[in-house]
Design an enzyme around this catalytic site. Structure first.
Site, PDB file in Angstrom:
ATOM      1  N   ASP A  34      57.103 -32.233  20.004  1.00 60.70           N
ATOM      2  CA  ASP A  34      56.978 -31.190  21.039  1.00 60.70           C
ATOM      3  C   ASP A  34      56.149 -31.687  22.210  1.00 60.70           C
ATOM      4  OD1 ASP A  34      58.459 -29.524  19.460  1.00 60.70           O
ATOM      5  OD2 ASP A  34      56.746 -28.372  18.683  1.00 60.70           O
ATOM      6  N   HIS A  65      56.936 -33.203  14.031  1.00 60.88           N
ATOM      7  CA  HIS A  65      57.431 -32.281  15.056  1.00 60.88           C
ATOM      8  C   HIS A  65      56.396 -31.923  16.109  1.00 60.88           C
ATOM      9  CE1 HIS A  65      61.457 -31.630  13.498  1.00 60.88           C
ATOM     10  NE2 HIS A  65      60.932 -31.603  12.256  1.00 60.88           N
ATOM     11  N   ASN A  96      60.695 -37.949  15.995  1.00 59.44           N
ATOM     12  CA  ASN A  96      60.247 -36.791  15.214  1.00 59.44           C
ATOM     13  C   ASN A  96      59.983 -37.195  13.768  1.00 59.44           C
ATOM     14  OD1 ASN A  96      59.845 -34.518  16.753  1.00 59.44           O
ATOM     15  ND2 ASN A  96      61.985 -33.881  16.747  1.00 59.44           N
ATOM     16  N   ASP A 111      68.461 -37.702  28.673  1.00 55.25           N
ATOM     17  CA  ASP A 111      68.329 -37.614  27.219  1.00 55.25           C
ATOM     18  C   ASP A 111      67.201 -38.548  26.766  1.00 55.25           C
ATOM     19  OD1 ASP A 111      69.731 -36.599  24.654  1.00 55.25           O
ATOM     20  OD2 ASP A 111      69.399 -38.742  24.292  1.00 55.25           O
ATOM     21  N   GLU A 161      66.580 -32.389  23.086  1.00 52.18           N
ATOM     22  CA  GLU A 161      65.908 -33.441  23.841  1.00 52.18           C
ATOM     23  C   GLU A 161      66.626 -33.769  25.143  1.00 52.18           C
ATOM     24  OE1 GLU A 161      68.579 -35.550  20.833  1.00 52.18           O
ATOM     25  OE2 GLU A 161      67.436 -33.715  21.027  1.00 52.18           O
TER      26      GLU A 161
END
Length: 639
Positions: free
Chosen positions: A510, A506, A501, A493, A537
């Site tokens: 990514d 975003h 974010n 994780d 994630e």
């Protein structure tokens, strides 16, 4: 002694005359009912037996010698019970009428002859009497005649045996044999004559015989019926002038007279005649002159066949061939006909055009092996196997067993070859140009592979997705449970990803996930291992045949590679992007494994790592505090 021989030879003559008379009578009786012929046969031979008795010689008072038993036995053998009774009664009654010393012996001889003949008759029931049966009957009658002579006083002496018994026995044997032989021969001749007559009368063709003047002497039923007569005999004496028009009759008469004059046969002359219903019909006629034993022409025999149906079939066949030739010329597929041994028998132009480099050798009469050699020499077909002999043998086997093959040509075209054996020891090869279909197939396959890739791979990180992860983990759980080998799972994780974010946006998030995925790929490089995006994630790594120590080492490697990327993360106390990793394993020999259990244990370890301050593996060891090259203490597998 001479008197006895003369008398018995006279008996033999009477027997022969009686049999001869029966043969002629039977011929005139023709096809009349069998019972009538049997009665006449038995009665005639009974009268003949009495006639022999009239020529008998009296050796002693009341003792007569003749050949009556031969005719009685013959009647029983060939005519059965009815003929036996009818032939037995006249001589038996006459002998009893004569009376005397030999009446009993003579009656017994007659009865015994009839019984022996009946025995032979029932033996041959349903079959023609054979000559060997006649010989046996002759021996039986002669033997019983000899036995009956022994019952008469004074006849059993040596002198009487030489003067009486021997002539009687010999001529009894001869009389029976001659009578039976002539009847067998006459029956065989009559049977053969009946077969020939029946064949002539019942043949479906028009059969007829004419004399020297072209008058009908004999015709069969077909000829008579066709010309409007009820019986074939009604046409006897008529000519073609009586049954057809004058012009055609003159032509037939002239041709027949020429055939007889020059002794030439007329063979398969075809003509069209309009029948009584106004329909045109075709006939084929053959005639030959008949020549007697003296070498003279005595007439002409002919056979005419109705070939209207044959003509129609031939016309239909020609039309079908023309249609087939047109269709095969214009069709888009190539067609070739091979003999099962490899000889090319037929091909259309399309077949030849589909093979431009070997067009010259693809012609009737060529062998398939030579054609394949030309294909190899010109490089007309791509992808030929290294074993060219096996390739050639497989093509020959296809002519016998059939087959379907797709080949790629030198110019990029794709051809489909379908081989189908036939019942006539040949094989049809149909060649279709499937280049367009093949292109569509390849495009469809590429699209299918892309769709399959999209369904199995995460589009953002290019890692296998959750669906692929579940499938692989389930498969490895089952496999390692059977084999008892170790299996490990990493649950990963990204620490404080939501804050990342929010802080960087975003697109940056990514890119962060793609970096994590790249680090996982670099650390997990065995073909059997699977690094996948679990969701959001979260990531996961399936490590088959890997114990907890090995899994722990890979987890540290992933964490270190991500630290080396040094992605800034201002919202994290670490100052850069880090991951927390949970490790769970099944040890070697451990069974009853489930995916749910393994994932649950890995999640618990992951939560422990996060609770320990993140950037941890199982919450026990901080990656920065471990030198990757230093040996690590073994971690005990937790069951």
């Amino acid at each position: 002694m001479d008197l006895i021989w003369h008398s018995l030879i006279g008996n033999l003559a009477v027997s022969a005359l009686t049999i001869s008379l029966w043969v002629h009578v039977k011929r005139h009786l023709g096809d009349r009912l069998l019972p009538i012929k049997t009665v006449i046969f038995g009665g005639l031979l009974g009268i003949g037996a009495v006639a022999t008795m009239l020529l008998s010689i009296e050796i002693r008072p009341g003792v007569y010698f003749d050949l009556r038993s031969s005719l009685v036995g013959t009647a029983a053998l060939f005519g059965g019970p009815t003929a036996a009774v009818l032939s037995l009664l006249p001589p038996l009654l006459f002998r009893l009428y004569l009376g005397g010393q030999g009446a009993l012996a003579g009656s017994m001889a007659l009865a015994a002859s009839a019984l022996m003949g009946l025995a032979g008759h029932f033996w041959f029931r349903g079959k023609a009497v054979r000559l060997w049966g006649v010989v046996l009957l002759s021996c039986g009658i002669a033997g019983f005649t000899l036995l009956s002579l022994q019952l008469i006083p004074d006849i059993a002496s040596q002198s009487a045996w030489q003067t009486v018994a021997m002539p009687v026995c010999l001529l009894s044997f001869a009389a029976t044999l001659v009578a039976g032989y002539f009847i067998v021969a006459a029956s065989k001749e009559a049977s053969e004559r009946e077969i020939i007559t029946t064949a002539f009368v019942q043949t479906p063709d028009f059969a007829y015989v004419k004399n020297r003047k072209s008058q009908f002497v004999a015709v069969n039923t077909t000829t008579a019926t066709f010309n409007g007569f009820d019986e074939p005999g009604e046409m006897v004496g008529l000519t073609d002038f009586d049954i057809t028009d004058a012009e055609r009759a003159r032509q037939l008469y002239a041709a027949e007279q020429d055939s007889m004059e020059n002794r030439r046969s007329i063979t398969d002359v075809e003509e069209m005649v309009t029948d009584a219903n106004g329909e045109d019909r075709w006939y084929s006629t053959s005639k030959t002159a008949l020549i007697s034993h003296e070498g003279e022409v005595i007439g002409i025999a002919g056979v005419t066949r109705d070939i209207t149906r044959d003509k129609q079939i031939a016309a239909d066949l020609r039309e079908s061939r023309n249609r087939l030739s047109y269709v095969m010329t214009e069709m888009a597929d190539g067609i070739a006909l091979f003999h099962k041994e490899g000889t090319l028998m037929f091909l259309n132009d399309r077949y030849r055009d589909l093979f431009p480099l070997t067009k010259a050798v693809r012609r009737p009469g060529m062998d398939l092996r030579d054609i394949l050699q030309a294909v190899q020499d010109t490089g007309e077909q791509l992808g030929l196997p290294d074993d060219r002999r096996a390739w050639s043998d497989a093509a020959m086997d296809a002519l016998k067993d059939g087959g379907n093959e797709q080949i790629q040509m030198f110019d990029g075209r794709w051809l489909n070859l379908r081989t189908r054996p036939t019942l006539e020891e040949t094989a049809i090869v149909i060649v279709s140009d499937i280049s367009d279909a093949k292109g569509m197939e390849l495009d469809l396959r590429s699209t299918t592979e892309k769709l399959q890739h999209l369904s199995e791979v995460d589009a953002l990180t290019d890692l296998p997705n959750r669906r692929t992860f579940d499938s692989v983990l389930s498969r490895e759980i089952a496999r390692t449970d059977r084999s008892g080998t170790p299996l490990s799972l990493l649950m990963i994780d990204v620490d404080k990803f939501k804050a990342y974010n929010d802080a960087y946006g975003h697109p940056a998030g990514d890119e962060c996930l793609r970096t994590v995925g790249r680090c996982m790929k670099e650390a997990v490089n065995r073909p059997m291992d699977l690094a996948a995006r679990y969701g959001g994630e979260e990531f996961a790594v399936v490590l088959p045949d890997t114990d907890e120590d090995g899994a722990y080492h890979i987890a540290l490697t992933i964490a270190k590679r991500l630290r080396d990327e040094n992605l800034p993360h201002g919202a994290s106390e670490k100052g850069r992007v880090t991951v927390s990793i949970g490790v769970a394993s099944y040890c070697e020999g451990q069974h009853q494994r489930t995916a749910i259990d393994l994932i649950s244990r890995a999640d618990q370890a992951l939560y422990g790592a996060k609770a320990a301050g993140r950037d941890q593996v199982n919450g026990r060891i901080h990656p920065e505090a471990v030198e990757m090259a230093r040996p690590k203490p073994p971690v005990r597998c937790r069951l």
